[in-house]
Design an enzyme around this catalytic site. Structure first.
Site, PDB file in Angstrom:
ATOM      1  N   ALA A  18       0.811  -1.215   0.000  1.00  0.00           N
ATOM      2  CA  ALA A  18       0.000   0.000   0.000  1.00  0.00           C
ATOM      3  C   ALA A  18       0.849   1.272   0.000  1.00  0.00           C
ATOM      4  CB  ALA A  18      -0.945  -0.013   1.195  1.00  0.00           C
ATOM      5  N   GLU A 162      11.204   2.096  17.652  1.00  0.00           N
ATOM      6  CA  GLU A 162      10.977   1.060  16.633  1.00  0.00           C
ATOM      7  C   GLU A 162      11.622  -0.261  17.027  1.00  0.00           C
ATOM      8  OE1 GLU A 162       9.579   1.759  13.096  1.00  0.00           O
ATOM      9  OE2 GLU A 162       8.734   3.617  13.874  1.00  0.00           O
ATOM     10  N   HIS A 230      15.660   2.136   9.201  1.00  0.00           N
ATOM     11  CA  HIS A 230      16.057   1.531  10.482  1.00  0.00           C
ATOM     12  C   HIS A 230      17.556   1.244  10.403  1.00  0.00           C
ATOM     13  CE1 HIS A 230      11.721  -0.162  10.853  1.00  0.00           C
ATOM     14  NE2 HIS A 230      11.855   0.818  11.718  1.00  0.00           N
ATOM     15  N   CYS A 348      14.561  -8.261   9.533  1.00  0.00           N
ATOM     16  CA  CYS A 348      13.331  -7.552   9.936  1.00  0.00           C
ATOM     17  C   CYS A 348      12.281  -8.529  10.428  1.00  0.00           C
ATOM     18  CB  CYS A 348      12.715  -6.804   8.757  1.00  0.00           C
ATOM     19  SG  CYS A 348      13.750  -5.533   8.068  1.00  0.00           S
TER      20      CYS A 348
HETATM   21  O1  SUG Z   1       8.189  -0.240   8.855  1.00  0.00           O
HETATM   22  N1  SUG Z   1       7.374  -1.753   5.801  1.00  0.00           N
HETATM   23  C1  SUG Z   1       8.035  -1.832   7.081  1.00  0.00           C
HETATM   24  C2  SUG Z   1       9.325  -2.598   6.960  1.00  0.00           C
HETATM   25  C3  SUG Z   1       9.961  -2.856   8.302  1.00  0.00           C
HETATM   26  C4  SUG Z   1      11.306  -3.435   8.199  1.00  0.00           C
HETATM   27  N2  SUG Z   1      11.843  -3.696   9.486  1.00  0.00           N
HETATM   28  C5  SUG Z   1      13.130  -3.558   9.836  1.00  0.00           C
HETATM   29  N3  SUG Z   1      13.994  -2.868   9.112  1.00  0.00           N
HETATM   30  N4  SUG Z   1      13.513  -4.058  10.957  1.00  0.00           N
HETATM   31  C6  SUG Z   1       8.297  -0.428   7.632  1.00  0.00           C
HETATM   32  O2  SUG Z   1       8.615   0.472   6.841  1.00  0.00           O
HETATM   33  C7  SUG Z   1       5.485  -1.218   4.334  1.00  0.00           C
HETATM   34  C8  SUG Z   1       3.986  -1.356   4.358  1.00  0.00           C
HETATM   35  C9  SUG Z   1       3.330  -0.918   3.087  1.00  0.00           C
HETATM   36  O3  SUG Z   1       3.817   0.004   2.435  1.00  0.00           O
HETATM   37  O4  SUG Z   1       2.250  -1.507   2.740  1.00  0.00           O
HETATM   38  C10 SUG Z   1       6.110  -1.320   5.715  1.00  0.00           C
HETATM   39  O5  SUG Z   1       5.456  -1.035   6.702  1.00  0.00           O
END
Ligand code: SUG
Length: 418
Positions: A18, A162, A230, A348
């Site tokens: 999304a 986070e 992150h 992640c």
């Molecule tokens: O928070 N992606 C997550 C990815 C998290 C990765 N985690 C670590 N690096 N530990 C975020 O950005 C995308 C959802 C979307 O676009 O539908 C998203 O939330």
């Protein structure tokens, strides 16, 4: 026996693209694309199976109840009536990225000798800001043994937290006391800095860590601006090893000097930009590997996304690295492409908890047989494909809710049904 247990977030039935995460390049690039929730969850299960085969301890967390109707009600709306970005936020399967679930301090580091867990408030991104109550409920269940664990409520707003994605630990071995590194960002760049220093300090205090065993390091503004939303996109640590990109930290030399002072046995591998550019590091997610210690003196392995193998500069750097007689001896590419397309690599997808697996509620511990059961439920009930535009369909709502319900029943975690 105290060891590192990796808890992976099972990828939920509403996994979709999304474009909700500003500053996360994969999320923005793939916005509106079709996702494959069934395939996504099976990729995650295959990764867990792979790691069990390596002899590593493995656990999992259930997907959260999505769409989050309570959150929509609190916003005065419903699934049908909500604007599409709010509906997508309510539907997000983002709890799959368990590295953002909480920050963990093992018992050996804390003043009271318990393993401390603080659920992350994830308050910077709307779709992630409503994860924590569901995550907290799971942590309270999985780590209910109060003689060994202490689960904390989130740091209050406005300070973004986070979780473990911005936290690293150096130690002689997992069960021994270590030095914990909290990495924070500063706002002001083109993208949000999601980890606030006040959150990191609050977590360190609540976990009872001693000041001489804690480091607060600033993530480089350059890295955040390049898409490292992150720290775990540009650095990873395990045992005595810190493996980081040259551009990961602001004031790098000062930070490295503090690390060496507080943990003299540290070994630092800095990947130079001339070998692997920041852009290549972020695109390939080379640092978003699980850096793990293999049993039986097998040295360390990197569980990497296949994207790292597909990137010529990255792969040739890594091949040199493993043949150099250093601590990293093995490269294990795993296919988590469905998660990667939303910016979530192998690291992640997991939360590291150093503890005795026998002290954890066994319903959250993975075995090959249990992964078979989870795989069966996924094969049968997870949607094969999903476009963000479908989130308004009543049929999808039914399917997503009932799929999670079936999973909770099969793993006997129906207490998590809200
Ligand atoms: O928070 N992606 C997550 C990815 C998290 C990765 N985690 C670590 N690096 N530990 C975020 O950005 C995308 C959802 C979307 O676009 O539908 C998203 O939330």
């Amino acid at each position: 026996m105290i060891q590192e247990i990796n808890f992976d977030g099972i990828i939920g039935p509403s996994h979709n693209y999304a474009g909700l995460s500003l500053g996360n390049i994969a999320s923005s690039t793939n916005a509106g694309e079709a996702s494959y929730p069934r395939q996504a969850a099976l990729q995650g299960i295959a990764k867990m199976r792979h790691n069990i085969d390596l002899g590593l301890a493995q656990g999992f967390f259930m997907p959260l109840d999505r769409p989050n109707i309570g959150w929509l009600h609190a916003l005065g709306t419903t699934v049908e009536k909500a604007e599409s970005h709010i509906r997508a936020a309510a539907y997000s399967a983002s709890s799959m990225w368990a590295a953002n679930a909480a920050t963990i301090s093992p018992a050996a580091d804390s003043a009271d000798g318990k393993c401390h867990l603080t659920v992350a408030n994830l308050q910077t991104m709307p779709h992630r800001s409503h994860e924590w109550p569901g995550t907290l409920a799971q942590l309270q269940l999985a780590f209910a043994d109060h003689d060994h664990f202490r689960v904390h409520a989130p740091v209050p707003p406005p300070f973004g937290d986070e979780g473990a994605a911005n936290h690293m630990r150096l130690c002689a071995s997992h069960g021994e006391s270590g030095v914990e590194i909290f990495v924070y960002g500063k706002t002001g760049g083109p993208f949000p800095a999601r980890q606030h220093i006040e959150s990191s300090k609050a977590v360190a205090r609540k976990h009872g860590l001693s000041e001489d065993r804690v480091i607060f390091a600033q993530q480089s503004e350059k890295a955040i601006a390049a898409g490292a939303f992150h720290n775990d996109v540009v650095a990873v640590a395990n045992d005595q090893l810190l493996f980081a990109h040259e551009d990961a930290f602001e004031h790098r030399d000062k930070f490295y000097a503090e690390v060496a002072r507080k943990f003299p046995a540290v070994e630092i591998i800095t990947v130079p930009a001339e070998k692997v550019s920041l852009a290549n590091a972020i695109k390939s997610y080379l640092f978003n590997a699980q850096l793990v210690t293999l049993p039986d003196n097998g040295g360390m392995a990197l569980i990497l996304p296949t994207e790292a193998k597909d990137n010529q500069a990255v792969w040739s750097y890594l091949q040199n690295l493993v043949s150099s007689n250093g601590p990293i001896r093995k490269l294990c590419p795993v296919d988590v492409r469905q998660s990667m397309a939303n910016g979530g690599g192998p690291a992640c997808l997991r939360l590291r908890v150093v503890a005795d697996p026998m002290r954890v509620d066994q319903r959250f511990m993975a075995t090959p047989e249990k992964l078979d059961i989870i795989g069966e439920v996924v094969e049968k009930y997870w949607p094969e494909t999903l476009l963000p535009g479908q989130l308004v369909d009543a049929d999808l709502f039914e399917q997503v809710q009932s799929a999670r319900g079936k999973l909770l029943q099969r793993v006997q975690l129906t207490e998590l049904d809200s």
